[in-house]
Design a protein around this motif. Structure first.
Motif, mmCIF file in Angstrom:
data_model
loop_
_atom_site.group_PDB
_atom_site.id
_atom_site.type_symbol
_atom_site.label_atom_id
_atom_site.label_comp_id
_atom_site.label_asym_id
_atom_site.label_seq_id
_atom_site.Cartn_x
_atom_site.Cartn_y
_atom_site.Cartn_z
ATOM 1 N N ILE A 291 0.875 -1.176 0.000
ATOM 2 C CA ILE A 291 0.000 0.000 0.000
ATOM 3 C C ILE A 291 0.909 1.223 0.000
ATOM 4 N N ASN A 292 0.797 2.026 -1.042
ATOM 5 C CA ASN A 292 1.685 3.183 -1.153
ATOM 6 C C ASN A 292 0.988 4.318 -1.903
ATOM 7 N N ALA A 293 1.749 5.332 -2.291
ATOM 8 C CA ALA A 293 1.145 6.540 -2.864
ATOM 9 C C ALA A 293 0.721 6.369 -4.323
ATOM 10 N N GLN A 294 1.157 5.281 -4.919
ATOM 11 C CA GLN A 294 0.901 5.102 -6.340
ATOM 12 C C GLN A 294 -0.573 4.841 -6.656
ATOM 13 N N HIS A 295 -1.086 5.537 -7.670
ATOM 14 C CA HIS A 295 -2.472 5.276 -8.049
ATOM 15 C C HIS A 295 -2.557 4.103 -8.995
ATOM 16 N N THR A 296 -3.523 3.253 -8.762
ATOM 17 C CA THR A 296 -3.612 2.029 -9.533
ATOM 18 C C THR A 296 -4.348 2.305 -10.834
ATOM 19 N N GLU A 297 -3.770 1.847 -11.928
ATOM 20 C CA GLU A 297 -4.388 2.077 -13.233
ATOM 21 C C GLU A 297 -5.719 1.341 -13.372
ATOM 22 N N LYS A 298 -5.659 0.041 -13.157
ATOM 23 C CA LYS A 298 -6.879 -0.760 -13.319
ATOM 24 C C LYS A 298 -7.215 -1.425 -11.996
ATOM 25 N N PRO A 299 -7.860 -0.694 -11.106
ATOM 26 C CA PRO A 299 -8.096 -1.283 -9.790
ATOM 27 C C PRO A 299 -9.059 -2.476 -9.828
ATOM 28 N N VAL A 300 -8.777 -3.451 -8.991
ATOM 29 C CA VAL A 300 -9.644 -4.630 -8.870
ATOM 30 C C VAL A 300 -10.876 -4.211 -8.053
ATOM 31 N N PRO A 301 -12.082 -4.527 -8.508
ATOM 32 C CA PRO A 301 -13.249 -4.186 -7.678
ATOM 33 C C PRO A 301 -13.182 -4.929 -6.336
ATOM 34 N N SER A 302 -13.483 -4.223 -5.258
ATOM 35 C CA SER A 302 -13.470 -4.844 -3.931
ATOM 36 C C SER A 302 -14.866 -4.847 -3.344
ATOM 37 N N PHE A 303 -15.137 -5.862 -2.537
ATOM 38 C CA PHE A 303 -16.473 -6.025 -1.949
ATOM 39 C C PHE A 303 -16.346 -6.052 -0.437
ATOM 40 N N ILE A 304 -17.151 -5.243 0.226
ATOM 41 C CA ILE A 304 -17.137 -5.285 1.686
ATOM 42 C C ILE A 304 -18.548 -5.607 2.166
ATOM 43 N N PHE A 305 -18.645 -6.646 2.958
ATOM 44 C CA PHE A 305 -19.961 -7.090 3.430
ATOM 45 C C PHE A 305 -20.136 -6.717 4.887
ATOM 46 N N LYS A 306 -21.270 -6.131 5.193
ATOM 47 C CA LYS A 306 -21.618 -5.890 6.600
ATOM 48 C C LYS A 306 -22.963 -6.548 6.848
ATOM 49 N N MET A 307 -22.950 -7.539 7.735
ATOM 50 C CA MET A 307 -24.194 -8.253 8.013
ATOM 51 C C MET A 307 -24.930 -7.567 9.162
ATOM 52 N N ASN A 308 -26.115 -8.082 9.448
ATOM 53 C CA ASN A 308 -26.887 -7.626 10.598
ATOM 54 C C ASN A 308 -27.053 -6.104 10.650
ATOM 55 N N GLN A 309 -27.596 -5.580 9.549
ATOM 56 C CA GLN A 309 -27.829 -4.139 9.464
ATOM 57 C C GLN A 309 -29.289 -3.797 9.756
ATOM 58 N N VAL A 310 -29.512 -2.583 10.203
ATOM 59 C CA VAL A 310 -30.874 -2.068 10.378
ATOM 60 C C VAL A 310 -31.011 -0.843 9.486
ATOM 61 N N LEU A 311 -32.125 -0.788 8.748
ATOM 62 C CA LEU A 311 -32.427 0.408 7.968
ATOM 63 C C LEU A 311 -33.408 1.239 8.789
ATOM 64 N N ILE A 312 -33.002 2.452 9.103
ATOM 65 C CA ILE A 312 -33.886 3.325 9.885
ATOM 66 C C ILE A 312 -34.300 4.489 8.987
ATOM 67 N N SER A 313 -35.603 4.694 8.841
ATOM 68 C CA SER A 313 -36.083 5.836 8.052
ATOM 69 C C SER A 313 -36.761 6.817 8.998
ATOM 70 N N ILE A 314 -36.400 8.069 8.822
ATOM 71 C CA ILE A 314 -36.822 9.106 9.763
ATOM 72 C C ILE A 314 -37.634 10.160 9.004
ATOM 73 N N PHE A 315 -38.816 10.491 9.525
ATOM 74 C CA PHE A 315 -39.705 11.461 8.851
ATOM 75 C C PHE A 315 -40.095 12.561 9.826
ATOM 76 N N PRO A 316 -39.959 13.821 9.446
ATOM 77 C CA PRO A 316 -40.436 14.889 10.334
ATOM 78 C C PRO A 316 -41.946 14.728 10.549
ATOM 79 N N LYS A 317 -42.407 14.909 11.798
ATOM 80 C CA LYS A 317 -43.816 14.653 12.114
ATOM 81 C C LYS A 317 -44.765 15.610 11.399
ATOM 82 N N ASP A 318 -44.279 16.827 11.115
ATOM 83 C CA ASP A 318 -45.192 17.841 10.564
ATOM 84 C C ASP A 318 -45.043 18.016 9.048
ATOM 85 N N TYR A 319 -44.481 17.017 8.375
ATOM 86 C CA TYR A 319 -44.304 17.092 6.928
ATOM 87 C C TYR A 319 -43.377 18.214 6.473
#
Ligand code: ASP
Ligand code: MG
Length: 420
Positions: A291-319
C-alpha cells in the motif's frame, strides 16, 4: 529502519511463536522494531474478565486463572528450563491484576478496562523477547506506554503526536541502534503514566505511529492471509489478491468495513510516505500487498460485506422538508447514542440510514428519534459496498435479492438488501 507488526494469530501458540521469531531472525533490516498484539484470543478473555470484575461476579479469579494457565502452557512448551526468568517475569504481570481484583471496582469502568486488558500485550511481548534471546538474538523489550503518549480517554485514547514523537526520537531510537526492539501494540500511557488503549484491533495503528515517528522505510503487517483480498473469503467464494493499493483506496476500504487493517493505520503512513506491506506469516515467500502513494491504473473491484444491518427511516412529524437543520439535529441524536452511520440517503420528507444492529444502542437511538420524528425500521439486512463497481459486480452480489436502498458515487456503490 523497519517496523514489523504481528497480530494475535501469529503468537497464538508455541508453534506460531516459533514461526514469528523465525521471521524476525531472518529479517535483513539494519534496524528493526517489532510490534506485537496479545496472544490469540486473549484480549477477548481479558475483556470478559473485566466485565466479571466490574459486575462483581465472583468468577473473576477463575477467569484470570484460565488466562494465566494459557500463557504458562505456551511458555512451558517454549522454555524447557522451568527456572528461566521469563516465568517470574510473566507471573509478575498477573500479580498486578490480582491486586486490582482484590479491591472493589470503584474506578470508572473504561479506566479499569484499560488497566486489565492491556496486560495481554505486556505478557505476549515478554514471552517473544525472551524466546528471541534464547535463540541468541540481541533484543530489548520496550514498554510502549512510555512512548505512545495519549490523553485519558480510556478505551479509545487519542495520541499526543508531539510528545509521542519526542519520546520515540529521544529514547526509543537509541535502543534500536543497539538491538532489535520488541514492544506492544494497542496500548499507550497518559502523562500521569496510567495505561490506556487505542481501541480494539489497534495494534496496526500503534505500528503505524511508531513507523511515522521513526521515519521507518517500511511497515510490514504479517497476517494469516496472503495479502489484501478483494473480499472476505468468509462471505465470498472467489477472492482475488490485490498486489498494490493506493493509500486512498486502502483508507476507503477500511472505512467501509474491510477488516484487513485498522482504519486509523493508513494516515500516519501516508503523511510520511511509508509503504505498508501486508504479508502472510504462513507463506512468507509471497510478496503480499503493498500500500503506497501510487495510483492504480486498473483497480480490482473490492467487496465489503456488513451483516446484521438495520435500515432506519426518519420522517419529520409535521411534513416539513428534510433540510440542513433537521439533518444536523438527526446527526446529533446519532452522535449522542454513539451510533455510526454506514450509509445514508435523503429525500424531501425522509432520511434513511443503515447502521449495525447493536440491540441496546439501537433501541435507545430509536426512542430518542421518536421524540421528534416518525421512525420506521427494518432489521436482518446486509450492506454490500463495492469499490470500483460496474454492472457485473452489482449483479454478482444483488441478483435475486430484495434491494431496499442503493447509493452510488463515482467509485463506490452501496447496496442494502435482505439477507437470504
Ligand atoms: N489485542 C488487541 C485486540 O485484539 C489489539 C490488536 O490485536 O490489534 O483488540
Ligand atoms: Mg488481538
Amino acid at each position: 529502519m523497519e517496523v514489523y507488526k504481528f497480530g494475535g494469530a501469529s503468537v497464538g501458540d508455541a508453534k506460531s511463536i516459533k514461526n514469528t521469531t523465525d521471521l524476525i531472525l531472518k529479517s535483513d533490516a539494519d534496524q528493526l522494531l517489532v510490534v506485537v498484539s496479545a496472544m490469540g484470543k486473549m484480549t477477548d478473555a481479558l475483556e470478559y474478565l473485566t466485565q466479571a470484575f466490574i459486575s462483581n461476579n465472583d468468577e473473576s479469579f477463575r477467569i484470570l486463572d484460565d488466562i494465566k494457565a494459557y500463557h504458562f502452557e505456551v511458555m512451558h512448551q517454549l522454555f524447557p528450563d522451568a527456572q528461566h526468568p521469563v516465568f517470574n517475569d510473566v507471573a509478575n504481570v498477573f500479580v498486578e491484576i490480582e491486586w486490582l481484583l482484590e479491591e472493589e471496582a470503584i474506578d470508572p469502568p473504561d479506566y479499569i478496562y484499560d488497566q486489565i486488558v492491556s496486560i495481554g500485550e505486556v505478557a505476549s511481548t515478554k514471552i517473544i523477547a525472551a524466546y528471541l534471546q534464547l535463540a541468541g538474538k540481541n533484543v530489548t523489550w520496550a514498554d510502549a506506554r512510555n512512548y505512545i503518549k495519549t490523553d485519558n480517554n480510556y478505551r479509545e485514547a487519542l495520541v499526543d503526536w508531539e510528545k509521542t514523537g519526542q519520546e520515540i526520537q529521544r529514547h526509543l531510537l537509541p535502543l534500536l541502534e543497539k538491538a532489535v526492539v520488541i514492544t506492544q501494540g494497542f496500548i499507550g500511557g497518559t502523562s500521569e503514566n496510567f495505561t490506556t488503549t487505542l481501541g480494539r484491533e489497534g495494534s496496526d495503528y500503534s505500528a503505524a505511529i511508531f513507523s511515522a515517528c521513526l521515519n521507518a522505510t517500511a511497515l510490514t503487517i504479517w497476517k494469516d492471509v496472503p495479502g489484501v483480498l478483494n473480499a472476505d473469503p468468509k462471505w465470498f467464494e472467489h477472492t482475488e489478491m490485490i498486489p498494490q493499493l493506493s493509500y486512498h483506496d486502502a483508507i476507503e476500504l477500511a472505512y467501509y468495513g474491510a477488516t484487513i487493517i485498522h482504519p486509523k493505520t493508513i494516515k500516519p503512513l501516508q503523511n510520511k510516505n511509508i509503504p505498508l506491506y501486508v504479508r502472510s506469516f504462513i507463506d512468507c515467500q509471497r510478496p503480499g500487498t503493498v500500500i503506497n502513494a501510487q495510483h492504480t491504473e486498473k483497480p480490482v473491484p473490492s467487496f465489503i460485506f456488513k451483516m446484521n444491518q438495520v435500515l432506519i427511516s426518519i420522517f419529520p412529524k409535521d411534513y416539513s422538508f428534510i433540510i440542513e437543520e433537521s439533518l444536523s439535529d438527526i446527526f446529533n441524536i446519532f452522535h449522542k447514542h454513539k451510533v455510526k452511520v454506514n450509509t445514508m440517503l435523503n429525500s424531501a420528507l425522509s432520511f434513511s440510514v443503515s447502521v449495525d444492529h447493536d440491540e441496546l444502542k439501537i433501541k435507545n437511538l430509536i426512542n430518542g428519534l421518536k421524540e421528534k420524528y416518525h421512525v420506521k425500521y427494518n432489521t436482518g439486512l446486509e450492506l454490500v459496498t463495492i469499490r470500483y463497481y460496474n454492472k457485473d459486480t452489482i449483479t454478482r452480489v444483488a441478483a435475486n435479492k430484495e434491494i431496499l436502498l442503493e447509493v452510488k458515487s463515482r467509485n463506490t456503490c452501496q447496496i442494502l438488501m435482505k439477507s437470504s
